[in-house]
Design an enzyme around this catalytic site. Structure first.
Site: not given
Ligand code: AMP
Length: 218
Positions: A13, A88, A127, A160, A171
């Site tokens: 995404k 989320r 990644r 990461r 996740r």
């Molecule tokens: P992402 O880069 O979108 O995969 O986000 C990395 C991490 O940030 C996620 O696994 C969550 O721990 C946290 N995170 C990102 N967006 C949210 C959200 N909307 N609500 C809660 N945690 C978030």
């Protein structure tokens, strides 16, 4: 244009969002990127979020919703935005509807990036990301030209911390339990634009453009 892009971690995404925001000239708001920037800068918000992120858990709504609320009220969002990684869960989606309706606004569409869990596990293990500009690489299909060095800004490219296989499984479970119910939530509001991102993101982009055209948005 006010959009959300939904999809499991590793569904691509972020890559789709980067292309679409360039094309439609709207800001790309990634809550994950905002958290990572805060962690890097060791802010109070970053220190709190880090504990959850490293365990593959969601950062509590209290923190996330307030951060998002502040971000979408900034001037660059006046003509729209693409939210990547927010909402989320259902309570974040309800908070977003409320914030937008208080601004006399609403979402125009929700893009759903669809990819199997098998592909996600493969993709996430390959990644790598740039520590400075956030550019994303795949060690199989799109490695940096020089090992561990970003093509765009020459900073260091790393994996990461939350991309290790155990954390990825957590996740994915979190996604299934808390985020996947949003598919039905937005389907009922007739907002979904499906994009199959299993093999070729150019095809997924075409499906999104088509979906936007069908809705009279472009
Ligand atoms: P992402 O880069 O979108 O995969 O986000 C990395 C991490 O940030 C996620 O696994 C969550 O721990 C946290 N995170 C990102 N967006 C949210 C959200 N909307 N609500 C809660 N945690 C978030």
């Amino acid at each position: 244009m006010r959009f959300v892009i939904l999809g499991a971690p590793g569904s691509g995404k972020g890559t789709l969002a980067a292309e679409l925001t360039k094309e439609y000239k709207i800001p790309h708001i990634s809550t994950g990127d905002i958290f990572r920037a805060n962690i890097k800068n060791k802010t109070a918000l970053g220190n709190e979020a880090k504990i959850y992120i490293e365990q593959g858990k969601l950062v509590p709504d209290r923190i996330t919703i307030s951060m998002l609320n502040d971000r979408i009220k900034q001037d660059d969002c006046n003509s729209g935005f693409l939210l990547d990684g927010f909402p989320r869960n259902i309570s974040q989606a309800e908070a977003l509807s409320k914030i937008l309706s208080e601004m006399n606004s609403a979402l125009d569409g929700v893009i759903l990036a669809e990819v199997s869990h098998e592909t996600i596990k493969d993709r996430v293990s390959a990644r790598r990301v740039c520590t400075a500009c956030g550019a994303s690489y795949n060690m199989k299909y799109k490695p940096p030209k020089v090992e561990n060095v970003c093509d765009d800004c020459s900073a260091k490219v790393i994996q990461r911390a939350d991309d290790d296989p155990d954390t990825v499984q957590i996740r994915l479970n979190t996604y299934e339990e808390q985020t996947a119910p949003l598919i039905d939530f937005y389907d009922k509001q007739n907002l979904l634009i499906h994009a199959n991102n299993e093999t070729d993101y150019h095809k997924a982009l075409d499906q999104i453009r088509e979906g936007m055209k069908n809705r009279g948005l472009v």
